[in-house]
Scaffold this motif. Structure first.
Motif, PDB file in Angstrom:
ATOM      1  N   MET A  86      38.482  25.438  74.253  1.00 36.52           N
ATOM      2  CA  MET A  86      39.976  25.500  73.810  1.00 36.52           C
ATOM      3  C   MET A  86      40.164  24.708  72.433  1.00 36.52           C
ATOM      4  O   MET A  86      40.915  25.239  71.646  1.00 36.52           O
ATOM      5  N   MET A  87      39.637  23.421  72.332  1.00 35.77           N
ATOM      6  CA  MET A  87      39.407  22.810  71.208  1.00 35.77           C
ATOM      7  C   MET A  87      38.986  23.507  70.193  1.00 35.77           C
ATOM      8  O   MET A  87      39.532  23.507  68.997  1.00 35.77           O
ATOM      9  N   LEU A  88      38.020  23.909  70.454  1.00 40.49           N
ATOM     10  CA  LEU A  88      37.238  25.000  69.356  1.00 40.49           C
ATOM     11  C   LEU A  88      38.081  26.157  68.906  1.00 40.49           C
ATOM     12  O   LEU A  88      38.131  26.203  67.598  1.00 40.49           O
ATOM     13  N   TYR A  89      38.723  26.656  69.670  1.00 38.78           N
ATOM     14  CA  TYR A  89      39.815  27.758  69.376  1.00 38.78           C
ATOM     15  C   TYR A  89      40.844  27.095  68.575  1.00 38.78           C
ATOM     16  O   TYR A  89      41.240  27.595  67.278  1.00 38.78           O
ATOM     17  N   ARG A  90      41.257  26.120  68.865  1.00 37.79           N
ATOM     18  CA  ARG A  90      42.810  25.364  68.351  1.00 37.79           C
ATOM     19  C   ARG A  90      42.039  25.002  66.890  1.00 37.79           C
ATOM     20  O   ARG A  90      43.001  25.200  65.955  1.00 37.79           O
ATOM     21  N   GLU A  91      40.845  24.539  66.832  1.00 35.15           N
ATOM     22  CA  GLU A  91      40.365  24.205  65.500  1.00 35.15           C
ATOM     23  C   GLU A  91      40.029  25.243  64.338  1.00 35.15           C
ATOM     24  O   GLU A  91      40.520  25.102  63.106  1.00 35.15           O
ATOM     25  N   ARG A  92      39.454  26.247  65.043  1.00 33.90           N
ATOM     26  CA  ARG A  92      39.058  27.261  64.093  1.00 33.90           C
ATOM     27  C   ARG A  92      39.737  28.409  63.875  1.00 33.90           C
ATOM     28  O   ARG A  92      39.476  29.045  63.187  1.00 33.90           O
ATOM     29  N   CYS A  93      41.076  28.345  64.920  1.00 33.83           N
ATOM     30  CA  CYS A  93      41.623  29.748  64.566  1.00 33.83           C
ATOM     31  C   CYS A  93      42.820  29.730  63.577  1.00 33.83           C
ATOM     32  O   CYS A  93      43.401  28.501  63.317  1.00 33.83           O
ATOM     33  N   VAL A  94      42.922  30.767  62.770  1.00 33.00           N
ATOM     34  CA  VAL A  94      43.887  30.903  61.784  1.00 33.00           C
ATOM     35  C   VAL A  94      44.478  32.223  62.197  1.00 33.00           C
ATOM     36  O   VAL A  94      43.890  33.226  62.523  1.00 33.00           O
ATOM     37  N   VAL A  95      46.013  32.372  62.002  1.00 31.28           N
ATOM     38  CA  VAL A  95      46.730  33.243  62.209  1.00 31.28           C
ATOM     39  C   VAL A  95      46.920  34.165  60.896  1.00 31.28           C
ATOM     40  O   VAL A  95      47.389  33.271  59.835  1.00 31.28           O
ATOM     41  N   ASP A  96      46.586  35.227  60.802  1.00 29.37           N
ATOM     42  CA  ASP A  96      46.568  35.867  59.370  1.00 29.37           C
ATOM     43  C   ASP A  96      46.827  37.358  59.898  1.00 29.37           C
ATOM     44  O   ASP A  96      45.837  38.098  59.972  1.00 29.37           O
ATOM     45  N   HIS A  97      48.065  37.931  60.036  1.00 30.16           N
ATOM     46  CA  HIS A  97      48.464  39.176  60.619  1.00 30.16           C
ATOM     47  C   HIS A  97      47.868  40.305  59.386  1.00 30.16           C
ATOM     48  O   HIS A  97      47.547  41.461  59.813  1.00 30.16           O
ATOM     49  N   GLY A  98      47.597  40.000  58.261  1.00 28.08           N
ATOM     50  CA  GLY A  98      47.222  40.766  57.176  1.00 28.08           C
ATOM     51  C   GLY A  98      45.864  40.701  56.943  1.00 28.08           C
ATOM     52  O   GLY A  98      45.421  41.314  55.813  1.00 28.08           O
ATOM     53  N   ALA A  99      44.982  40.179  57.644  1.00 21.19           N
ATOM     54  CA  ALA A  99      43.819  39.773  57.324  1.00 21.19           C
ATOM     55  C   ALA A  99      43.075  41.161  57.231  1.00 21.19           C
ATOM     56  O   ALA A  99      43.282  42.095  57.883  1.00 21.19           O
ATOM     57  N   PRO A 100      42.026  41.447  56.328  1.00 16.96           N
ATOM     58  CA  PRO A 100      41.195  42.520  56.307  1.00 16.96           C
ATOM     59  C   PRO A 100      40.724  43.075  57.633  1.00 16.96           C
ATOM     60  O   PRO A 100      39.983  41.958  58.064  1.00 16.96           O
ATOM     61  N   LEU A 101      40.629  44.077  58.108  1.00 20.50           N
ATOM     62  CA  LEU A 101      39.999  44.395  59.261  1.00 20.50           C
ATOM     63  C   LEU A 101      38.680  44.170  59.401  1.00 20.50           C
ATOM     64  O   LEU A 101      38.071  43.839  60.417  1.00 20.50           O
ATOM     65  N   ALA A 102      37.926  44.368  58.289  1.00 18.97           N
ATOM     66  CA  ALA A 102      36.450  44.162  58.357  1.00 18.97           C
ATOM     67  C   ALA A 102      36.195  42.706  58.371  1.00 18.97           C
ATOM     68  O   ALA A 102      34.964  42.384  58.305  1.00 18.97           O
ATOM     69  N   VAL A 156      40.012  34.558  63.228  1.00 17.51           N
ATOM     70  CA  VAL A 156      41.285  35.233  62.464  1.00 17.51           C
ATOM     71  C   VAL A 156      42.068  35.739  63.897  1.00 17.51           C
ATOM     72  O   VAL A 156      41.474  36.830  64.577  1.00 17.51           O
ATOM     73  N   LEU A 157      43.343  35.321  64.116  1.00 19.62           N
ATOM     74  CA  LEU A 157      44.209  35.844  65.052  1.00 19.62           C
ATOM     75  C   LEU A 157      45.320  36.617  64.499  1.00 19.62           C
ATOM     76  O   LEU A 157      45.616  36.290  63.171  1.00 19.62           O
ATOM     77  N   GLY A 158      46.154  37.361  65.349  1.00 21.49           N
ATOM     78  CA  GLY A 158      47.190  38.166  64.481  1.00 21.49           C
ATOM     79  C   GLY A 158      47.324  39.413  65.066  1.00 21.49           C
ATOM     80  O   GLY A 158      46.880  39.832  66.191  1.00 21.49           O
ATOM     81  N   ASN A 159      48.607  40.049  64.649  1.00 24.83           N
ATOM     82  CA  ASN A 159      48.747  41.446  65.086  1.00 24.83           C
ATOM     83  C   ASN A 159      48.430  42.076  63.629  1.00 24.83           C
ATOM     84  O   ASN A 159      49.189  42.284  62.915  1.00 24.83           O
ATOM     85  N   LEU A 214      44.842  55.840  60.062  1.00 22.46           N
ATOM     86  CA  LEU A 214      44.533  54.544  59.841  1.00 22.46           C
ATOM     87  C   LEU A 214      45.269  53.820  58.759  1.00 22.46           C
ATOM     88  O   LEU A 214      45.161  52.438  58.313  1.00 22.46           O
ATOM     89  N   ALA A 215      46.477  54.305  58.468  1.00 21.21           N
ATOM     90  CA  ALA A 215      47.461  53.610  57.727  1.00 21.21           C
ATOM     91  C   ALA A 215      47.815  52.302  58.473  1.00 21.21           C
ATOM     92  O   ALA A 215      48.065  52.117  59.557  1.00 21.21           O
ATOM     93  N   ARG A 216      47.848  51.388  57.831  1.00 22.03           N
ATOM     94  CA  ARG A 216      48.253  50.018  58.223  1.00 22.03           C
ATOM     95  C   ARG A 216      49.649  49.359  57.691  1.00 22.03           C
ATOM     96  O   ARG A 216      49.834  49.466  56.581  1.00 22.03           O
ATOM     97  N   LYS A 217      50.332  49.184  58.588  1.00 24.42           N
ATOM     98  CA  LYS A 217      51.513  48.162  57.952  1.00 24.42           C
ATOM     99  C   LYS A 217      51.137  46.943  57.936  1.00 24.42           C
ATOM    100  O   LYS A 217      51.144  46.198  58.800  1.00 24.42           O
ATOM    101  N   GLU A 218      51.172  46.575  56.829  1.00 23.82           N
ATOM    102  CA  GLU A 218      50.924  44.984  56.580  1.00 23.82           C
ATOM    103  C   GLU A 218      52.113  44.217  56.926  1.00 23.82           C
ATOM    104  O   GLU A 218      53.225  44.617  56.580  1.00 23.82           O
ATOM    105  N   GLN A 219      51.638  43.222  57.432  1.00 26.24           N
ATOM    106  CA  GLN A 219      52.888  42.157  57.772  1.00 26.24           C
ATOM    107  C   GLN A 219      52.953  41.167  57.006  1.00 26.24           C
ATOM    108  O   GLN A 219      51.954  40.154  57.220  1.00 26.24           O
ATOM    109  N   GLU A 220      53.958  40.986  56.169  1.00 29.88           N
ATOM    110  CA  GLU A 220      53.832  39.722  55.410  1.00 29.88           C
ATOM    111  C   GLU A 220      54.435  38.594  56.338  1.00 29.88           C
ATOM    112  O   GLU A 220      55.096  38.792  57.063  1.00 29.88           O
ATOM    113  N   GLY A 221      54.062  37.388  56.131  1.00 31.96           N
ATOM    114  CA  GLY A 221      54.035  36.436  56.804  1.00 31.96           C
ATOM    115  C   GLY A 221      55.492  35.666  56.899  1.00 31.96           C
ATOM    116  O   GLY A 221      56.443  36.296  56.698  1.00 31.96           O
TER     117      GLY A 221
END
Ligand code: SF4
Lengths: 292, 385, 180
Positions: A225-241, A255-258, A285-292
């Protein structure tokens, strides 16, 4: 495996009390994810009698059996076609598939990509713990490169799937990744998925201290869990690749997000015999970018 | 949107495969999931056209694993559901045939048999999936398998397959063969109210109460079935389970469940078994044949009679359960038993379990229909014994 | 009475359709029993196309054609391939512009079916011209039964032309045999 007694909780009517205690190991990430799903069931505003949960085989596949809704624990890999049929025969039902990474993407991978392509009205919730936990920690299609498993004793040498990337590429209308640590966001994502028509996909990264944590020197569940806490970043707009997971490199974020929220015509075998709908969005495949 | 009759009442000149499709529609089948495979594809094509006409659902799946899983899913949601395939697809379906048996989910699978093993002879006939139909999925369970010998029977037995499936909550097979599936003959379809219909047994108490246990059987060993979305909050699992449907992974629960799954069919076998007899009253030689081979056997028996040989024909219509008692009683008084089939002796072995003596097999691995001549030769040989 | 009929030609001539029509006419409109089969598989994919019909007074047991009593050929190769299987004294019917029989061939019935169809404005109805001719010379099925099969099978817009094609072939026969 030892068992844990679940605490009393306001969502207890949601569970089949006579089935507890559950089978999961201490520290397993499946239970918290199940609770997030259970809360979403209540908050969805859809009567419990109209929710259906279908699973395949594996530790995660046991989830539907604990829920006090119509639930079907099917064969290994086949939850999606089974659930598709339930959703087609009874379109008024809110059908979820709750299963694991091996079940949904190894033995069941073909069904997932075709259900996504068709845009079947299903909510697929996938526990990803990077291994086959139920059978004691074998390598799977999401095991990161280099990670050890009982059937990859020298380290995994296969490129894993990036599940959100796969789901988006094959046509899912909503794609998210959370962890069993991010329960509020996970519940919100499930609620959004329930509101959408079509195939939604939510990956839930979850610790499996027995099958994955221990052989990979991650330590116990707390440490994973700590590893997830440390490494996870939320970025809804991250490139899928760029959503791949590499646990070997300490500076490689998870990278986490919707990531995806689009509209596509939902799978309807009778579509060609119905009057044409007024508006249709055919951009798959159109993506709705979600700005933060 | 609905613009075709579900029951195509009247006289038709129909392909066997199409007759299966019409039988399904007449029986109330409203869900088909399948994968194209010769020589069953005409069933899928017909239903792709006809199901939407009656508001039903046709889905061409990604494979036969998914097809079988989908019809089980459709059935737990309350639909009468079917798939159709041939040998290679039948092998893939076996996984979820077991699921249907274990979860007690009624469904119908048509297998139009072709030359096998493996890819074998895609376009040519065989009858070599008989034992696979009986034992193809792992474990002990009972199914019912009908063997049509004409397009008319393709229609009639598909209707019956749905009724038997619902009555006993089991998967039921229509074990056709390429010759029957690909032959066109007169089919008489009765009016809708003359189509026999056995309804699935349903819960007798309202949802929400304590009374209903989804896997508690009645005296006939069949539990009433609650469908998805009806408020019964059921749990179905392929694991060994108790009357509540909850996993119960222990020896006692397992024996109790499997014993019931097997017994619910065995106990009613006398009601399920069907066969057709001709000229058996005085027969000295009995031919036991099914499916398309029975048509050749009928000719062989007729010619033998012209030659003065007292031959007769027993045609099993259900291969499973096999009408073994009838065979046993016949074997007590006839001189010889001849079993022609397009395989290496699958039903012959079953017959021998009841005759307690060797039968005369007339076997060909498939690729062409078994003609009357070798059957006649064997009848003549048997008559001299 | 059991009669085996083989109709053979090449793909696109509509051989399968006339086989189906003949069987349907017998089984649904003439009080007889009939089975129609066709060959599947690789051999059916190439040029050749054949349709088999068994017509009988009693239910048909063995459904396949082994030694045809009647052979209808609309293609030279079909003649060469299937002629040896025809029973002795069997009925041979051919399109005289497409099939050149052996010099030693005995009695047969010939019609320029394709040419007559062209005369009707549509070469594709040559098969139905042939069906009309075969109906007349074979006497296996009544004319009215085949016409009823045409009516219950074809799309309305095609019916009139096909009924004319059928009549053209039927009337081409000098002496139509009465169907039993
Ligand atoms: S093996 Fe892993 S996934 Fe399975 S219950 Fe234990 S911790 Fe959870």
């Amino acid at each position: 495996m030892t068992t844990l007694m679940a605490e009393r909780h306001p969502s207890d009517p949601l569970f089949r009390a006579d089935r507890l205690p559950h089978i999961w190991c201490p520290g397993c990430g499946i239970g918290p994810a199940m609770h997030a799903y259970a809360q979403a069931l209540v908050e969805s505003g859809i009567p419990l009698d109209r929710h259906v949960c279908v699973s395949g085989i594996g530790c995660s596949g046991r989830v539907p059996g604990y829920l006090n809704i119509d639930s079907y624990h099917t064969t290994h890999g086949r939850a999606i076609p089974f659930a598709m049929a339930v959703a087609l025969v009874r379109p008024q039902l809110e059908v979820a598939v709750f299963s694991g990474d091996g079940d949904l993407f190894a033995i069941g991978g073909n069904h997932f990509i075709h259900a996504a392509r068709r845009n079947v009205d299903l909510n697929v919730i996938c526990i990803n713990n990077f291994n086959y936990g139920m059978t004691g920690g074998q390598v799977g299609p999401t095991t990161p490169m280099g990670a050890r498993a009982t059937t990859a004793p020298y380290g995994n040498y296969e490129q894993p799937f990036s599940l959100p990337y796969l789901a988006a590429a094959t046509g899912a209308v909503f794609v998210a990744r959370w962890t069993s640590l991010h329960l509020r966001q996970l519940k919100q994502a499930i609620l959004r998925a329930m509101k959408k028509r079509g195939l939604t996909f939510i990956e839930v990264l979850a610790p499996c201290p027995v099958g994955f944590g221990r052989p990979n020197e991650i330590g116990d569940a707390m440490e994973e869990m700590m590893l997830y806490r440390e490494r996870c970043v939320v970025d809804h707009g991250a490139p899928l690749a760029a959503l791949d997971i590499d646990l070997r490199q300490r500076d490689h974020p998870i990278v986490l997000g919707n990531f995806v929220d689009i509209e596509r015509p939902v799978f309807d075998p009778l579509a060609m015999r119905r009057p044409a709908p007024e508006v249709e969005d055919h951009a798959p495949l159109a993506r709705k970018e979600q700005e933060g | 949107m609905k613009d075709g009759p579900a029951v195509l009442e009247g006289q038709h000149f129909l392909l066997g495969d199409h007759a299966c499709a019409e039988g399904a529609l007449a029986a109330g089948c409203r869900f088909f999931a399948g994968y194209p495979i010769t020589p069953s594809t005409e069933i899928a094509e017909r239903l792709a056209h006809r199901l939407p006409e009656v508001g039903g659902i046709f889905v061409q799946m990604e494979d036969e694993l998914a097809s079988m899983a989908a019809i089980v899913g459709a059935s737990v949601a309350g639909a009468r559901a079917m798939t159709a395939t041939s040998g290679p697809g039948f092998s893939l379906m076996m996984e979820n045939v077991g699921l249907a048996a274990m979860m007690e989910v009624p469904c119908v699978v048509v297998n139009v048999q072709r030359g096998a093993p493996s890819t074998g002879l895609p376009t040519l006939v065989a009858q070599a999936d008989v034992m696979q139909a009986r034992w193809g999925s792992h474990g002990d369970y009972e199914i019912v398998a009908y063997a049509p010998a004409s397009p008319q029977e393709c229609f009639d037995l598909t209707v019956r397959a749905f009724n038997t499936a619902d009555q006993y909550r089991i998967p039921v097979f229509v074990l056709a063969d390429e010759v029957v599936g690909h032959m066109t003959e007169r089919v008489v379809i009765p009016p809708p109210d003359a189509i026999p219909k056995v309804e699935r047994k349903r819960p007798r108490t309202a949802p929400g109460g304590d009374g209903f246990l989804p896997f508690q059987a009645d005296d006939d060993l069949v539990p009433p079935m609650a469908h998805a979305g009806e408020g019964y909050r059921v749990h179905f699992t392929g694991l060994t389970h108790d009357e509540r449907g909850y996993p119960a992974t222990n020896a006692e629960a397992h024996d109790r469940l499997v014993r019931r799954l097997v017994e619910k069919v065995r106990r009613h076998a006398w009601r399920i078994e069907e066969y057709e007899e001709s000229q058996l009253e005085d027969a000295r030689v009995v031919v036991i044949a099914y499916g398309s081979t029975a048509r050749s056997a009928r000719r062989a028996v007729a010619v033998a009679r012209e030659e003065g040989i007292r031959a007769g024909l027993l045609r099993p219509i259900t291969l499973w359960p096999f009408p073994g008692e009838r065979v046993r009683r016949l074997a007590e008084r006839v001189g010889a038993v001849v079993v022609p089939e397009l395989n290496m002796g699958q039903i012959a072995r079953e017959v021998e379990r009841f005759t307690h003596r060797p039968v005369l097999g007339v076997n060909h691995a498939g690729g062409a229909m078994l003609p009357p001549e070798p059957i006649l030769d064997t009848i003549r040989e048997a008559a001299t014994r | 009475m059991r009669r085996e009929v083989r109709l053979a030609g090449y793909g696109g001539q509509g051989i399968i359709l006339i086989g189906l029509l003949l069987g349907k006419a017998a089984a649904l409109h003439d009080g007889k029993e009939a089975v129609f089969t066709q060959s599947y598989g690789p051999e059916a994919r190439g040029g050749a196309s054949n349709a088999d019909v068994v017509i009988a007074d009693a239910p048909v047991d063995y459904p396949l054609v082994t030694r045809p009593d009647c052979l209808v050929v609309m293609f030279q190769e079909a003649y060469e391939r299937h002629r040896p299987g025809l029973v002795e004294g069997g009925l041979l019917v051919l399109d005289q512009d497409l099939v050149r029989p052996d010099p030693g061939e005995g009695a047969f019935h010939a019609i320029p079916a394709t040419r007559l169809a062209e005369g009707l404005g549509k070469k594709i109805v040559a098969n139905v011209v042939m069906l009309g001719f075969f109906t007349a010379v074979s006497g296996l099925v009544r004319r009215e039964a085949v016409e009823a099969a045409l009516r219950s099978t074809l799309a309305p817009r095609l019916l009139e032309l096909n009924l004319r094609a059928f009549a053209t072939g039927y009337d081409y026969a000098p002496h139509a045999r009465e169907a039993a």
